[in-house]
Design a protein around this motif. Structure first.
Motif, PDB file in Angstrom:
ATOM      1  N   HIS A   1     -60.965 -40.193-131.387  1.00 34.12           N
ATOM      2  CA  HIS A   1     -61.644 -39.965-132.668  1.00 34.12           C
ATOM      3  C   HIS A   1     -63.139 -40.234-132.584  1.00 34.12           C
ATOM      4  CE1 HIS A   1     -61.086 -44.282-132.736  1.00 34.12           C
ATOM      5  NE2 HIS A   1     -61.928 -44.375-133.758  1.00 34.12           N
ATOM      6  N   GLN A   2     -63.628 -40.632-131.392  1.00 32.22           N
ATOM      7  CA  GLN A   2     -65.068 -40.797-131.225  1.00 32.22           C
ATOM      8  C   GLN A   2     -65.685 -39.408-131.044  1.00 32.22           C
ATOM      9  OE1 GLN A   2     -65.286 -43.496-127.888  1.00 32.22           O
ATOM     10  NE2 GLN A   2     -65.022 -45.299-129.199  1.00 32.22           N
ATOM     11  N   VAL A   3     -66.714 -39.127-131.834  1.00 30.11           N
ATOM     12  CA  VAL A   3     -67.322 -37.796-131.860  1.00 30.11           C
ATOM     13  C   VAL A   3     -68.352 -37.647-130.732  1.00 30.11           C
ATOM     14  CG1 VAL A   3     -68.726 -36.220-133.259  1.00 30.11           C
ATOM     15  CG2 VAL A   3     -66.953 -37.631-134.346  1.00 30.11           C
ATOM     16  N   CYS A   4     -69.222 -38.638-130.590  1.00 28.61           N
ATOM     17  CA  CYS A   4     -70.263 -38.582-129.571  1.00 28.61           C
ATOM     18  C   CYS A   4     -70.874 -39.966-129.383  1.00 28.61           C
ATOM     19  CB  CYS A   4     -71.352 -37.562-129.925  1.00 28.61           C
ATOM     20  SG  CYS A   4     -72.215 -37.895-131.488  1.00 28.61           S
ATOM     21  N   HIS A   5     -71.603 -40.111-128.294  1.00 26.79           N
ATOM     22  CA  HIS A   5     -72.389 -41.303-127.979  1.00 26.79           C
ATOM     23  C   HIS A   5     -71.560 -42.565-127.792  1.00 26.79           C
ATOM     24  CE1 HIS A   5     -75.830 -39.088-130.288  1.00 26.79           C
ATOM     25  NE2 HIS A   5     -75.546 -38.518-129.126  1.00 26.79           N
ATOM     26  N   GLY A   6     -70.283 -42.396-127.419  1.00 26.64           N
ATOM     27  CA  GLY A   6     -69.454 -43.558-127.107  1.00 26.64           C
ATOM     28  C   GLY A   6     -70.005 -44.299-125.887  1.00 26.64           C
ATOM     29  N   ILE A   7     -70.076 -45.623-125.983  1.00 23.12           N
ATOM     30  CA  ILE A   7     -70.630 -46.449-124.911  1.00 23.12           C
ATOM     31  C   ILE A   7     -69.506 -46.894-123.976  1.00 23.12           C
ATOM     32  CG2 ILE A   7     -71.886 -48.563-124.369  1.00 23.12           C
ATOM     33  CD1 ILE A   7     -73.152 -48.410-127.161  1.00 23.12           C
ATOM     34  N   PRO A   8     -69.626 -46.642-122.667  1.00 25.07           N
ATOM     35  CA  PRO A   8     -68.604 -47.104-121.725  1.00 25.07           C
ATOM     36  C   PRO A   8     -68.349 -48.604-121.849  1.00 25.07           C
ATOM     37  CG  PRO A   8     -70.078 -45.558-120.644  1.00 25.07           C
ATOM     38  CD  PRO A   8     -70.664 -45.840-121.995  1.00 25.07           C
ATOM     39  N   ASN A   9     -67.051 -48.980-121.659  1.00 28.14           N
ATOM     40  CA  ASN A   9     -66.670 -50.391-121.749  1.00 28.14           C
ATOM     41  C   ASN A   9     -65.519 -50.680-120.781  1.00 28.14           C
ATOM     42  OD1 ASN A   9     -64.237 -49.533-123.014  1.00 28.14           O
ATOM     43  ND2 ASN A   9     -65.229 -49.566-125.017  1.00 28.14           N
ATOM     44  N   ASP A  10     -64.932 -51.859-120.925  1.00 26.10           N
ATOM     45  CA  ASP A  10     -63.901 -52.295-119.983  1.00 26.10           C
ATOM     46  C   ASP A  10     -62.481 -51.992-120.445  1.00 26.10           C
ATOM     47  OD1 ASP A  10     -65.484 -53.328-117.896  1.00 26.10           O
ATOM     48  OD2 ASP A  10     -65.849 -55.180-119.013  1.00 26.10           O
ATOM     49  N   LYS A  11     -62.315 -51.221-121.499  1.00 25.63           N
ATOM     50  CA  LYS A  11     -60.973 -50.876-121.965  1.00 25.63           C
ATOM     51  C   LYS A  11     -60.419 -49.726-121.127  1.00 25.63           C
ATOM     52  CE  LYS A  11     -58.415 -49.508-126.110  1.00 25.63           C
ATOM     53  NZ  LYS A  11     -58.522 -49.130-127.549  1.00 25.63           N
ATOM     54  N   PRO A  12     -59.248 -49.895-120.499  1.00 26.56           N
ATOM     55  CA  PRO A  12     -58.701 -48.820-119.659  1.00 26.56           C
ATOM     56  C   PRO A  12     -58.303 -47.590-120.476  1.00 26.56           C
ATOM     57  CG  PRO A  12     -57.644 -50.938-119.182  1.00 26.56           C
ATOM     58  CD  PRO A  12     -58.416 -51.113-120.449  1.00 26.56           C
ATOM     59  N   LEU A  13     -58.513 -46.432-119.905  1.00 19.27           N
ATOM     60  CA  LEU A  13     -57.996 -45.209-120.499  1.00 19.27           C
ATOM     61  C   LEU A  13     -56.479 -45.208-120.414  1.00 19.27           C
ATOM     62  CD1 LEU A  13     -60.495 -42.632-118.947  1.00 19.27           C
ATOM     63  CD2 LEU A  13     -60.475 -43.465-121.304  1.00 19.27           C
ATOM     64  N   LYS A  14     -55.840 -44.606-121.404  1.00 16.32           N
ATOM     65  CA  LYS A  14     -54.380 -44.566-121.401  1.00 16.32           C
ATOM     66  C   LYS A  14     -53.891 -43.122-121.463  1.00 16.32           C
ATOM     67  CE  LYS A  14     -53.803 -45.295-126.394  1.00 16.32           C
ATOM     68  NZ  LYS A  14     -55.213 -45.087-126.734  1.00 16.32           N
ATOM     69  N   LYS A  15     -52.671 -42.924-121.011  1.00 18.11           N
ATOM     70  CA  LYS A  15     -52.081 -41.588-121.004  1.00 18.11           C
ATOM     71  C   LYS A  15     -52.106 -40.999-122.407  1.00 18.11           C
ATOM     72  CE  LYS A  15     -47.863 -39.090-119.761  1.00 18.11           C
ATOM     73  NZ  LYS A  15     -46.475 -39.199-119.247  1.00 18.11           N
ATOM     74  N   GLY A  16     -52.557 -39.761-122.505  1.00 10.38           N
ATOM     75  CA  GLY A  16     -52.634 -39.066-123.781  1.00 10.38           C
ATOM     76  C   GLY A  16     -54.005 -39.087-124.408  1.00 10.38           C
ATOM     77  N   ASP A  17     -54.906 -39.948-123.905  1.00  3.61           N
ATOM     78  CA  ASP A  17     -56.275 -39.947-124.417  1.00  3.61           C
ATOM     79  C   ASP A  17     -56.973 -38.632-124.068  1.00  3.61           C
ATOM     80  OD1 ASP A  17     -56.198 -42.532-125.454  1.00  3.61           O
ATOM     81  OD2 ASP A  17     -57.102 -43.452-123.682  1.00  3.61           O
ATOM     82  N   ILE A  18     -57.909 -38.237-124.911  1.00  3.11           N
ATOM     83  CA  ILE A  18     -58.879 -37.212-124.532  1.00  3.11           C
ATOM     84  C   ILE A  18     -60.252 -37.877-124.545  1.00  3.11           C
ATOM     85  CG2 ILE A  18     -57.516 -35.254-125.319  1.00  3.11           C
ATOM     86  CD1 ILE A  18     -59.298 -35.146-127.852  1.00  3.11           C
ATOM     87  N   VAL A  19     -61.089 -37.517-123.594  1.00  3.19           N
ATOM     88  CA  VAL A  19     -62.391 -38.165-123.484  1.00  3.19           C
ATOM     89  C   VAL A  19     -63.464 -37.133-123.165  1.00  3.19           C
ATOM     90  CG1 VAL A  19     -61.905 -38.793-121.079  1.00  3.19           C
ATOM     91  CG2 VAL A  19     -63.737 -39.962-122.305  1.00  3.19           C
TER      92      VAL A  19
END
Length: 269
Positions: free
Chosen positions: A80-98
């Motif tokens: 649900h992040q539209v733009c300008h998301g800042i990278p962090n330490d939360k792992p990506l999970k299956k089903g995410d779109i980035v």
């Protein structure tokens, strides 16, 4: 408003910077998988940009008026992040779109591009959103030629997106680009044909529609950068840097492993 027209030297520089941006996105693609953090993607991107490409990341420490310096080398906007998301330490999970948005500076010229990546198997709705947003970007690109108008680009994107039941984010837009990260003109992703600035050969612009599954309203998070959909529905974005030619367009941010161009796209004259 001052719109810069690139001469042959500038166009050559923009071609190099655009290709490097596309190749950076190619390089990152295999690493976008469950368990990887966006901080790790950022580190990989910075290392590749500086050590392999001999270039510089434009987003790192970028500080337009009223903003704190952007702290990372890429933008990573998830679900649900539209733009300008800042990278962090939360792992990506299956089903995410980035969405991974990169801008490379090479010999003072800027190449700007973003792509959507699916983390593992995404939902049918997420796949549809990503595909239609990609198609919408190309609908806009096909309107580019000397003598056309910026309103022609926005209208083509808006009519296509809304016809598919998607909403167009209006607060953020494409832009001129060259020796500066953001130049005139603004390239809206909605509008009326035959309006706004007329395109001239030698202009370089980004076309980067942000489309939402739900309503178009957005809000800014407390970090001062990350933009999200107000209703928390999924959002997608694709971006290319495009050169206006006398008879059409040249997409500068293509590479060997760029996603296939949609079948409906007619080659530029």
């Amino acid at each position: 408003m001052t719109i810069t027209i690139k001469d042959a030297t500038g166009i050559a520089g923009m071609r190099v910077a655009g290709r490097l941006a596309a190749e950076l996105l190619d390089y990152l693609a295999p690493f976008v998988k469950p368990g990887v953090t966006t901080n790790e993607l950022d580190r990989l991107a910075d290392d590749y940009t500086t050590q392999v490409q001999g270039a510089i990341s434009a987003p790192l420490n970028y500080a337009p008026g009223g903003h704190n310096p952007y702290p990372k080398s890429i933008c990573t906007s998830i679900n649900h992040q539209v733009c300008h998301g800042i990278p962090n330490d939360k792992p990506l999970k299956k089903g995410d779109i980035v969405n991974v948005d990169v801008t490379v500076i090479k010999d003072a010229w800027h190449g700007d591009s973003s792509r959507m990546y699916m983390v593992g198997e995404a939902s049918v709705a997420a796949k549809r959103l990503c595909k239609l947003t990609y198609d919408a970007m190309w609908m806009g690109i096909m309107k580019v030629k000397a003598g056309a108008y910026l309103g022609d680009i926005g209208h083509a994107i808006q009519v296509f997106a809304e016809g598919q039941g998607l909403s167009v984010v209006r607060e953020f837009c494409g832009h001129g680009i060259g020796a500066n990260f953001h130049e005139d003109p603004q390239v809206l992703h909605y509008g009326r044909p035959g309006t706004l600035d007329q395109l001239k050969a030698g202009m370089t612009i980004t076309i980067e529609p942000m489309l939402n599954l739900g309503r178009r309203e957005i809000k800014e998070m407390g970090d001062g950068w990350t933009i999200v959909t107000k209703d928390r529905t999924l959002s997608a974005q694709w971006e290319h840097t495009v050169l206006v030619t006398p008879t059409g367009y040249e997409v500068l941010t293509l590479s060997e492993h760029s996603p296939p161009i949609p079948a409906f796209v007619t080659p530029s004259a």
